[in-house]
Motif scaffolding. Structure first.
Motif, short mmCIF file in Angstrom:
data_model
loop_
_atom_site.label_atom_id
_atom_site.label_comp_id
_atom_site.label_asym_id
_atom_site.label_seq_id
_atom_site.Cartn_x
_atom_site.Cartn_y
_atom_site.Cartn_z
N PHE A 153 0.87 -1.19 0.00
CA PHE A 153 0.00 0.00 0.00
C PHE A 153 0.90 1.23 0.00
O PHE A 153 1.82 1.34 0.83
CB PHE A 153 -0.91 0.01 1.22
N THR A 154 0.61 2.17 -0.91
CA THR A 154 1.44 3.38 -1.04
C THR A 154 0.54 4.62 -1.03
O THR A 154 -0.47 4.65 -1.75
CB THR A 154 2.28 3.35 -2.33
N ASN A 155 0.95 5.64 -0.26
CA ASN A 155 0.21 6.89 -0.17
C ASN A 155 0.71 7.83 -1.27
O ASN A 155 1.60 8.65 -1.05
CB ASN A 155 0.40 7.53 1.22
N THR A 156 0.13 7.67 -2.47
CA THR A 156 0.57 8.49 -3.61
C THR A 156 -0.47 9.52 -4.03
O THR A 156 -0.12 10.51 -4.68
CB THR A 156 0.88 7.58 -4.82
N ARG A 157 -1.74 9.37 -3.67
CA ARG A 157 -2.78 10.26 -4.18
C ARG A 157 -3.55 11.02 -3.10
O ARG A 157 -4.33 11.90 -3.44
CB ARG A 157 -3.79 9.45 -5.01
N LEU A 198 1.66 7.20 7.47
CA LEU A 198 2.12 7.16 6.09
C LEU A 198 2.03 8.58 5.52
O LEU A 198 0.95 9.07 5.19
CB LEU A 198 1.27 6.21 5.26
N ALA A 199 3.18 9.24 5.42
CA ALA A 199 3.23 10.55 4.78
C ALA A 199 3.10 10.38 3.27
O ALA A 199 3.30 9.27 2.74
CB ALA A 199 4.55 11.25 5.14
N PRO A 200 2.77 11.43 2.55
CA PRO A 200 2.69 11.32 1.09
C PRO A 200 3.96 10.73 0.50
O PRO A 200 5.07 11.17 0.81
CB PRO A 200 2.47 12.76 0.64
N GLY A 201 3.83 9.70 -0.34
CA GLY A 201 4.96 9.02 -0.95
C GLY A 201 5.42 7.80 -0.20
O GLY A 201 6.19 6.98 -0.75
N ASN A 202 4.99 7.62 1.05
CA ASN A 202 5.42 6.45 1.82
C ASN A 202 4.37 5.35 1.75
O ASN A 202 3.20 5.60 1.43
CB ASN A 202 5.65 6.82 3.29
N GLY A 203 4.81 4.12 2.06
CA GLY A 203 3.89 2.99 2.04
C GLY A 203 4.31 1.90 3.00
O GLY A 203 5.31 2.02 3.74
#
Length: 290
Positions: A153-157, A198-203
């Motif tokens: 899982f990645t916090n990209t959006r 999870l900051a933006p860009g982290n997963g």
């Protein structure tokens, strides 16, 4: 004969008078004075007791009178030449005996708080910023399956930092980090755990194993419970319908909670005991969740 009796009477009267006079002077010599003065403390006069003069011819002998123990010396105050008490500071003619209470006329010193004593003047801490939690169907994290039993899982959006509040999986699977942590396909991400941010860009990754030893392939989907704090609707994570009519602010933030179920299905294979293939990877063909 009559003359002899007169001599006896005269001699007896003379002896009686002599005895009375001798007794009188003996008492004066022994006592020194008809007045006895008693002292409380060294050289400080106290009470004076008057002893009456003895009656001539009386057989009563005066007893010595002692001043009561612990007599308190009188307290006086210094005065100025004009007669006004100098500073009002009392002075004592003699210290009272040990164990004797002080003269009640001596004023007690007033007790005041010591100078420099800290007082509680710190302001009360600010009250917590009010928030209201809302359960929504929030935005999704990017989801990938590098291995059949692993999900990434990645916090990209979302555009905001989110917190993982729970991790669970469906089917006959359970979350248990193992080989995926060393797999380069996870990109060095940490395992998905409760309270992970999870900051933006982290997963993070979630790895599963079967909860049974019976041979077969077991499938399920991983779900992450997420939370975000919103002070506006400018980010994708906070741009939800329930907040658009009454947008949150920094003075009145909103807390959103939702669940994100991965788009892909994970699978873990339990090989048969007599199988030559001990791999935990499932076949390429997806199978219905069991």
């Amino acid at each position: 004969m009559f003359a002899d009796r007169r001599r006896v009477v005269i001699v007896s009267a003379a002896l009686t008078a002599f005895l009375a006079i001798g007794t009188f002077w003996l008492v004066r010599v022994v006592l020194g004075s008809t007045r006895a003065e008693f002292v409380a403390g060294t050289g400080v006069p106290s009470s004076t007791v008057v002893i009456p003069d003895p009656v001539v011819g009386s057989s009563a002998v005066p007893s010595t009178v002692h001043s009561p123990e612990g007599t308190t010396a009188e307290t006086t105050a210094e005065t100025t030449p004009g007669g006004t008490p100098g500073g009002g500071t009392p002075t004592t003619a003699a210290s009272p005996p040990s164990g004797t209470p002080e003269d009640s006329r001596t004023p007690e010193k007033s007790r005041t708080p010591e100078s420099g004593t800290p007082t509680s003047s710190r302001p009360a801490p600010d009250p917590p910023v009010p928030t209201h939690a809302i359960r929504v169907g929030g935005a999704l994290l990017d989801n990938d399956t590098p291995r059949t039993m692993c999900a990434v899982f990645t916090n990209t959006r979302l555009g905001a930092t989110v917190t993982v509040t729970g991790v669970r999986v469906s089917g006959r699977l359970e979350i248990q980090p193992g080989g995926c942590a060393e797999d380069s396909n996870t990109g060095g991400r940490p395992p998905c755990e409760r309270n992970l941010t999870l900051a933006p860009g982290n997963g993070c990754f979630a790895e599963t194993v079967a909860d049974t030893t019976t041979a077969g392939e077991y499938r399920g989907k991983v779900t992450l419970d997420l939370r975000v704090r919103c002070t506006s609707v400018a980010t994708a994570a906070c741009d939800v319908a329930v907040l658009r009519d009454d947008p949150p602010t920094s003075d009145r933030p909103a807390v959103l909670t939702w669940s994100d179920t991965g788009a892909t299905t994970l699978c873990y294979r339990v090989p048969a005991a007599d199988s030559e293939d001990s791999s935990p990877f499932c076949s390429s063909e997806p199978q219905p969740d069991s």
